[in-house]
Each structure stands twice: as structure tokens, then as C-alpha cells.
Design an enzyme around this catalytic site. Sequence first.
Site, short mmCIF file in Angstrom:
data_model
loop_
_atom_site.label_atom_id
_atom_site.label_comp_id
_atom_site.label_asym_id
_atom_site.label_seq_id
_atom_site.Cartn_x
_atom_site.Cartn_y
_atom_site.Cartn_z
N TRP A 252 -5.62 0.28 2.15
CA TRP A 252 -5.25 0.91 0.87
C TRP A 252 -5.14 -0.03 -0.32
O TRP A 252 -4.51 -1.08 -0.24
CB TRP A 252 -3.91 1.63 1.05
CG TRP A 252 -3.39 2.15 -0.25
CD1 TRP A 252 -2.47 1.55 -1.08
CD2 TRP A 252 -3.79 3.36 -0.91
NE1 TRP A 252 -2.27 2.32 -2.20
CE2 TRP A 252 -3.06 3.43 -2.11
CE3 TRP A 252 -4.68 4.38 -0.59
CZ2 TRP A 252 -3.20 4.49 -3.00
CZ3 TRP A 252 -4.83 5.44 -1.48
CH2 TRP A 252 -4.09 5.49 -2.66
N ASN B 1 -4.29 0.26 -4.75
CA ASN B 1 -4.21 0.98 -6.02
C ASN B 1 -4.27 0.01 -7.19
O ASN B 1 -5.25 -0.77 -7.23
CB ASN B 1 -3.09 2.04 -6.08
CG ASN B 1 -1.69 1.61 -5.77
OD1 ASN B 1 -1.36 1.30 -4.64
ND2 ASN B 1 -0.83 1.59 -6.75
N ASP B 2 -3.36 0.03 -8.12
CA ASP B 2 -3.51 -0.67 -9.40
C ASP B 2 -4.04 -2.11 -9.34
O ASP B 2 -3.61 -2.89 -8.49
CB ASP B 2 -2.15 -0.80 -10.10
CG ASP B 2 -1.33 0.46 -10.09
OD1 ASP B 2 -1.80 1.49 -9.60
OD2 ASP B 2 -0.18 0.39 -10.56
N GLN C 289 -2.51 -3.80 -5.99
CA GLN C 289 -1.55 -3.13 -5.12
C GLN C 289 -2.24 -2.87 -3.80
O GLN C 289 -3.30 -2.23 -3.75
CB GLN C 289 -1.09 -1.81 -5.77
CG GLN C 289 -0.18 -2.00 -6.96
CD GLN C 289 1.19 -2.50 -6.52
OE1 GLN C 289 2.02 -1.72 -6.08
NE2 GLN C 289 1.43 -3.80 -6.64
N TRP D 201 -0.95 4.76 0.90
CA TRP D 201 0.06 3.94 0.23
C TRP D 201 1.19 3.57 1.20
O TRP D 201 1.57 4.38 2.04
CB TRP D 201 0.61 4.70 -0.97
CG TRP D 201 1.43 3.89 -1.91
CD1 TRP D 201 0.98 3.17 -2.97
CD2 TRP D 201 2.85 3.72 -1.87
NE1 TRP D 201 2.04 2.54 -3.60
CE2 TRP D 201 3.20 2.87 -2.94
CE3 TRP D 201 3.88 4.19 -1.04
CZ2 TRP D 201 4.51 2.48 -3.22
CZ3 TRP D 201 5.19 3.80 -1.31
CH2 TRP D 201 5.50 2.95 -2.40
N PHE E 209 5.60 -4.37 -6.46
CA PHE E 209 4.89 -3.40 -7.29
C PHE E 209 4.06 -4.11 -8.37
O PHE E 209 4.00 -5.32 -8.42
CB PHE E 209 5.90 -2.44 -7.92
CG PHE E 209 6.17 -1.21 -7.08
CD1 PHE E 209 5.93 -1.19 -5.72
CD2 PHE E 209 6.68 -0.04 -7.68
CE1 PHE E 209 6.18 -0.05 -4.95
CE2 PHE E 209 6.93 1.10 -6.93
CZ PHE E 209 6.68 1.10 -5.57
N SER E 210 3.47 -3.30 -9.23
CA SER E 210 2.52 -3.84 -10.21
C SER E 210 3.14 -4.83 -11.19
O SER E 210 4.33 -4.78 -11.49
CB SER E 210 1.89 -2.69 -10.99
OG SER E 210 0.96 -2.06 -10.15
N ARG F 4 9.40 -0.38 -14.59
CA ARG F 4 8.47 -1.23 -13.84
C ARG F 4 7.20 -1.64 -14.59
O ARG F 4 6.93 -1.24 -15.69
CB ARG F 4 8.06 -0.51 -12.56
CG ARG F 4 7.43 0.86 -12.77
CD ARG F 4 7.05 1.45 -11.41
NE ARG F 4 6.46 2.76 -11.52
CZ ARG F 4 7.13 3.91 -11.42
NH1 ARG F 4 8.43 3.90 -11.21
NH2 ARG F 4 6.51 5.07 -11.53
N GLU G 16 3.70 4.37 -17.04
CA GLU G 16 3.53 3.27 -16.08
C GLU G 16 2.53 2.26 -16.65
O GLU G 16 1.73 2.59 -17.52
CB GLU G 16 2.97 3.79 -14.75
CG GLU G 16 3.83 4.84 -14.07
CD GLU G 16 3.28 5.30 -12.71
OE1 GLU G 16 4.08 5.42 -11.77
OE2 GLU G 16 2.07 5.56 -12.59
N TRP H 293 -3.87 9.74 -8.68
CA TRP H 293 -2.81 10.06 -7.70
C TRP H 293 -2.89 11.49 -7.20
O TRP H 293 -2.28 11.82 -6.18
CB TRP H 293 -1.43 9.76 -8.29
CG TRP H 293 -1.10 8.30 -8.30
CD1 TRP H 293 -0.92 7.50 -9.39
CD2 TRP H 293 -0.93 7.44 -7.16
NE1 TRP H 293 -0.66 6.20 -9.00
CE2 TRP H 293 -0.65 6.14 -7.64
CE3 TRP H 293 -1.00 7.64 -5.77
CZ2 TRP H 293 -0.43 5.05 -6.78
CZ3 TRP H 293 -0.78 6.56 -4.93
CH2 TRP H 293 -0.51 5.28 -5.43
C1 FRU Z 1 0.90 3.13 -10.77
C2 FRU Z 1 2.09 2.74 -9.91
C3 FRU Z 1 2.95 1.70 -10.62
C4 FRU Z 1 3.64 1.02 -9.49
C5 FRU Z 1 2.58 1.03 -8.41
C6 FRU Z 1 3.11 1.14 -7.01
O1 FRU Z 1 -0.17 3.62 -10.05
O2 FRU Z 1 2.85 3.89 -9.60
O3 FRU Z 1 3.81 2.24 -11.59
O4 FRU Z 1 4.07 -0.27 -9.81
O5 FRU Z 1 1.72 2.11 -8.69
O6 FRU Z 1 2.11 0.94 -6.07
#
Ligand code: FRU
Length: 493
Positions: A19, A21-22, A38, A46, A78-79, A152, A204, A298
Site C-alpha cells: 500500500w 498513499n500521499d 505514505q 492502509w 503520517f505525511s 497534521r 489535509e 479515498w
Molecule cells: C491524506 C492523509 C493525510 C495523512 C495521511 C495518512 O491522504 O489522510 O492527512 O497524513 O493521509 O496516511
Amino acid sequence: IAEAEKFRPSFHFTPEENWMNDPNGMFYLDGTYHLYFQYYPEDNVWGPMHWGHATSQDMITWKEEKIALKPDEKGYIFSGSAVVDKENTSGFGEEGKTPVVAMYTYHDPKGEKEGRKDYQTQAIAYSTDKGFNWTKFKDNPVIKNEGIKDFRDPKVTRDTINDQWLMVLATVDRTFFYSSQDLKEWKKISEFGQSTGAHNGVWECPDFFPMKVEETGETKWVLIQSLNPGGYNGGSGTQYFVGDFDGTTFTPEKNMQNLEEKHSFWLDFGRDNYAGVTWSNIPTEDGRTLFIGWMSNWLYAQEVPTQKWRSTMTLARELKLQKLDGVYRILSEPVKELDAYRTEVHKMSKNEPAKTYTYSAKTGDLMNKEISFSLNLKDLEKVDFHLSNSVQDTLKFGLNKTDKQFYVNRKKSGLTDFSEKFIQKVSTAPRISNSDTLKVHFILDKTSIEIFYDNGTTVVSEIFFPNEPYTSFGIRSKSDLHIKDLKVNEITK
Ligand code: FRU
């Protein structure tokens, strides 16, 4: 290719396994572009977040490196972002080595379970080997939480105009601004956003940086601000604001001070470009603003039909700031480094006017192709484009000229039954340019299309999962089409 690899794009970044993400912590140093992300190395959905890592010399060909940051007793990673601390303001540079300092959010799952509100805090880590090995700062967190649940995604920028480190942080419905001299001690200096822009979701992944307006050379500050859900087409999306910054407070342009939910300032109107931010430490002689985003949403990211890995980044893009009809707009285009991968496979300077036009791949398919052309819109009300294959999967997109709306319809694009949300609606995007000539430029990489209309004035990125590769591209209208300068490039590594 093996079934497991069927949907893996060829010139977009994907992790080998599991997985993602960001994008996080992007910086450039000594010829290398770094991209962290991420990452959950144990599963294709996730989970406890790490920072994965990849490097590249040109932002197109990526090499996955070992994991950079792992969760610990303070929480998941996290990010966040990273900067090159050339003057060693942090003091982390040992023996004259230049430290790279990363700032990220600790997300404490225990605090979350207990129903607390202060479980997200900001922390730093540093590297003295140019981004490969990281040491977490012993006095983390450097910013505690006073009871804001969504607190965050710190993005740090060197503000050379005001000689300070600046950091923006997303907090529910607004952006907090902080300043520091040493990257360790942070002072909150202002807030922005509760009364303008889209708010049907949590803010975010902000980013804040100066940009030069192309024609006039004046400097403006840009705030990028993702939100989820509540994006332009639902789910995840990234809006932006342009204005001035006096070292403490960001003041957007007049026309951006009371933007409604459905405004027209989005970096990308498509459903699949989220949480994108810019690279730090780009040399001044280069001067570009370079961006990459997460090419998913998402709404369905955890269900898309890839198993071995999940998620892809967008192509790296150059952002430009222009004043169009008196309004500041951000335009984007793929980075010029893509040139080295292009081979022209078809060219047509002008068509014989007709109501349809079709280009079929002579050999192979259209899965790693770039198509560009211009179209005279004068006599057209609507123009439809489609990509299709022998099993009748079809991705449709186009322009309704009457209401100045582009659209993407992926209802019949291939596999869609993994999530209802994937095809719930036809996505739309406003046409911003008023020109009589529509410029179309799009890039296909197996499971994605990135469309740059009117030189990147309206950008639309979306993903899809065809059963067989698309082999044919068509254009259709009720009146005769006048197509110019159509070019097809193959993109190969
Ligand atoms: C955005 C987010 C961020 C967070 C991260 C967690 O996609 O929700 O705000 O830091 O992903 O994986």
C-alpha cells in the site's frame, strides 16, 4: 505479463509491493530527486504508516529504496515534508555534512482509540547521508497538540524573502502558519481559510511557496490545500489560493477571499490526484515549481483491482502561475524530462473535415502513448473523445461547449465492480480558457489518463482498469471536425 502485473503502469511510480498513499518529503539534492511516500509494507490496504522512499535522476524513472521512517511508540508516521538545511540552522549537521531535516505527523493510534483529541503531533528527523538513513530527534514531538483532532501534514519551506523557515499545517477547516529559525522550535504566526474555499471535508496536506507570474515577473504566494471528502468531483481533491504574504499573514487575492464550495481553483479537476505537494531545494538557476500527487481517491483507493501493490503517483509536473483574463491561475504540464522518453509514431497536420476521426494503434496498443492536437471549436456544440478496445471497454471524455464543461465518463471503461463509488457519476471540469481553439494533450499509462487541456489550464487525471488494453482513439461530433497538428508519441523507458 503475469496477471499480478497486468495493471502496473510503466512510467509512473508504484511501489513494488503493498500500500501507498500521499507523496511525502520530496527534496532535490546533488542531481537526485527524492520521493518518500505514505507506505504500509505489510498489506495492500492502509495500515500503520511508514515513509517509503524512492530516488530518481529525472522524476520519471524511479528506484525504490529501503524504508526511511518506521512507526514507533509515539505513533504512525503520517505525511510531512523535508528540507535541505544548507546553513545547518538545526545543528544536526555533523563534521560539516549538510543535514536534511524531515518534519512529519505522529499519529498515535492508542490516543485515538481512547477517544482523545490530541493524538496527532509534529515531529522531526534528520539525515546526514542525503536522505537514506534517518535519525528521529530525541525531543520529539516539536509541536504538541492542544486538542485539535485533525492536526497534521507539516510542509516546511525556506522563506528566503523573510529569512525564516515557514511551515503550514492542516487543521480541520483551516491552515496554520508557523515560523522557525532552527527547525526545532516553532511559533504559530497566523491562520487562514475558514471563510473561503471548499469545506465539505477535512483540510489535509497543505503546501505554501512563492511563485513568479510568468509574464510580469511579480512574485505571488501560493497555498495548496487538499481536502477529503469535498473535492471538486467528490472524495479527495486539491484546491489552491493565490495571494500575498508579509512574513506572517497570507492574504489571498480579492477574488479568492470568499470562494464558494464549487469554485474553479483546483490543481486538477479529475478524481485521481490527491495530497500532492512540491519539491524543496530546487536550484534557483532551475527555478521550476515541481509537483507530484497521489493518483487515487479515498472513495475507492483501497478497493482498486491491483493486488500486489496499490496506488500510483501522478507524473511529476511543473506548475506555472499565470494571469488569465485578470485572474491568477495555476497551470500544469508534465515535466520536460519526459522528452527523453518520447518517440513520435504518428503525425497529421490537418484532417479532411468529417464528423468522426479515429486513430488506431498500428502495432501494440495505446497504453503508453501521448496524444496531442488542436480542434477548432467554432461550429461545435459538443465534442466527444473515446478510447476503446476489442472487448468494448470504452473511456469517454470530452467538452460540452455550450456550458463550458469537460467530462470524463468511465462507467464502461473496464473493471468497475470493485466499488460503487468508482462510477457513481460522470466527472466534470470547467473550461477556463476562452479560446476558439481547444488544445488537447493527454498521456496514457495503462490505467491512467492525465489530460492537460489548453496548455494545462484545466487538468483532469483519472484512473481506470480496462480488461484489455485500449487500442483505438476516436473523436466525434455532430458537425465537421477541424483537427490540426495531431501527434502520437510512444513513451518508453
Ligand atoms: C491524506 C492523509 C493525510 C495523512 C495521511 C495518512 O491522504 O489522510 O492527512 O497524513 O493521509 O496516511
